[in-house]
Design an enzyme around this catalytic site. Structure first.
Site, PDB file in Angstrom:
ATOM      1  N   LYS A 199      62.833  51.120  58.253  1.00  0.00           N
ATOM      2  CA  LYS A 199      61.838  50.113  58.615  1.00  0.00           C
ATOM      3  C   LYS A 199      62.547  48.991  59.362  1.00  0.00           C
ATOM      4  O   LYS A 199      63.398  48.298  58.809  1.00  0.00           O
ATOM      5  CB  LYS A 199      61.147  49.580  57.365  1.00  0.00           C
ATOM      6  CG  LYS A 199      60.098  48.541  57.687  1.00  0.00           C
ATOM      7  CD  LYS A 199      59.241  48.191  56.496  1.00  0.00           C
ATOM      8  CE  LYS A 199      58.299  47.061  56.852  1.00  0.00           C
ATOM      9  NZ  LYS A 199      57.478  46.649  55.718  1.00  0.00           N
ATOM     10  N   LYS A 252      59.339  53.641  60.720  1.00  0.00           N
ATOM     11  CA  LYS A 252      58.356  52.623  61.080  1.00  0.00           C
ATOM     12  C   LYS A 252      59.025  51.504  61.867  1.00  0.00           C
ATOM     13  O   LYS A 252      60.069  51.039  61.434  1.00  0.00           O
ATOM     14  CB  LYS A 252      57.762  52.067  59.786  1.00  0.00           C
ATOM     15  CG  LYS A 252      56.762  50.976  59.977  1.00  0.00           C
ATOM     16  CD  LYS A 252      56.343  50.454  58.642  1.00  0.00           C
ATOM     17  CE  LYS A 252      55.524  49.213  58.870  1.00  0.00           C
ATOM     18  NZ  LYS A 252      55.368  48.412  57.716  1.00  0.00           N
TER      19      LYS A 252
END
Ligand code: PBG
Length: 327
Positions: A199, A252
């Site tokens: 992330k 992500k």
């Protein structure tokens, strides 16, 4: 050696829609799409999110209806984010049994049973008054290990409320291990963990912070989320999470990190998810609203590219719409 032009003519296989369909290497399927949904405590009407046209903060009732529609369309799963009425320094609403996420999970579990996969985003930023994903020390740092205790407690509350999967998104070191052992100790050994393993500290989360009302009141998330300049580090994060017991891993954002997605897909043997985040959605919507991009084509191309890069499943705000289109 393969044939050369003029014997070889790659255009032969592109001539008709039927030929292109037959020879497509990548397909989208509704079951591979996961719909992120926001539910807000204490509202009577769904609230539009200005930077995400078409996405709303749901009431309990509108959430049930939209979740039902997603399942009808064949969407593979739902990931839930909650916006509590009251926030505090430790995010007490996150693990309260009457916290909005737990209440909504019980609603959806009762309505939908095993017809879909209920995923709970597991973080603190939606629940803290400072908007950070962890416990803040007096000097303004995020206390990793104190935060793990909070995540462990939230995981147990979400599992007890009916989450089949918890998805820790806070980027604290050791979060997957702490959650796995807490779930197991509480008898939830069958609840799985989708790690937001990779992330990045991304500007593409901007609209989400309006949706979840969680913009940090000071600083940013760069001290815990990854530097966009780094790639090797992502594999390290993935392997740490797998060692700690992650059942699935996520990359992500998706669109600007397709190289990372491909590297992760090639490196692991668990399902890999990718999150087409709020800013990716907002860019498509804004350009389409101006008539600058063909909305439908852009949506399908962006999702196809994420699949092609290696995602087994895609979290996307377009999940229901695209699932319907795919029929
Ligand atoms: C953190 C979380 C965020 C998103 C999902 N989980 C925001 C952040 O890290 O700042 C972003 C999702 C999106 O932008 O669509 N709980």
């Amino acid at each position: 050696m393969s044939a050369q032009f003029p014997v070889a003519r790659p255009r032969r296989l592109r001539r008709t829609p039927a030929l292109r369909r037959l020879t497509a290497e990548t397909r989208l399927h509704p079951a591979d799409l996961v719909l992120p949904m926001f539910v807000k405590e204490g509202i009577d009407e769904p609230q539009p999110i200005s930077s995400m046209p078409g996405v709303v903060q749901h009431t309990r009732e509108s959430l049930r209806k939209a979740a039902h529609e997603a399942v009808e369309a064949g969407v593979g799963g739902i990931i839930l984010f909650g916006v509590p009425a009251v926030k505090d320094a430790v995010g007490s609403a996150g693990d309260a049994s009457d916290g909005i996420v737990q209440v909504a999970l019980r609603d959806l579990a009762a309505d939908l049973g095993d017809s879909t996969v209920l995923i709970a985003d597991l973080c603190l930023d939606e629940f803290t008054d400072h908007g950070h994903c962890g416990i803040v020390t007096p000097s303004g740092e995020i206390d990793n290990d104190a935060t793990l205790e909070r995540y462990a407690s939230i995981a147990v509350a979400q599992a007890a409320a009916g989450a089949a999967v918890v998805a820790p998104s806070g980027m604290m070191d050791g979060q997957v291990g702490a959650i796995r052992s807490a779930l197991d100790s509480a008898g939830h050994e069958n609840v799985s963990i989708l790690g937001y393993s990779v992330k990045y500290a991304s500007a593409f989360y901007g609209p989400f912070r309006e949706a979840a009302e969680c913009a940090p009141t000071f600083g940013d998330r760069a001290a815990y989320q990854q530097d966009p300049a780094n790639a090797d580090e992502s594999l390290r994060e993935v392997f740490l999470d797998l060692d700690e017991g992650a059942d699935m891993v996520m990359v992500k954002p998706a669109g600007a990190y397709l190289d990372i997605l491909r590297r992760v897909r090639d490196a692991v043997d668990v399902p890999v998810a990718a999150y087409q985040v709020s800013g990716e959605y907002a860019m498509i919507e804004a350009a389409a609203a101006n008539g600058w991009l063909d909305r439908d084509r852009t949506i399908m191309e962006s999702l196809t590219a994420i699949r092609r890069a290696g995602a087994d499943m895609i979290l996307t705000y377009y999940a229901t719409e695209v699932a319907r289109k795919l029929g």
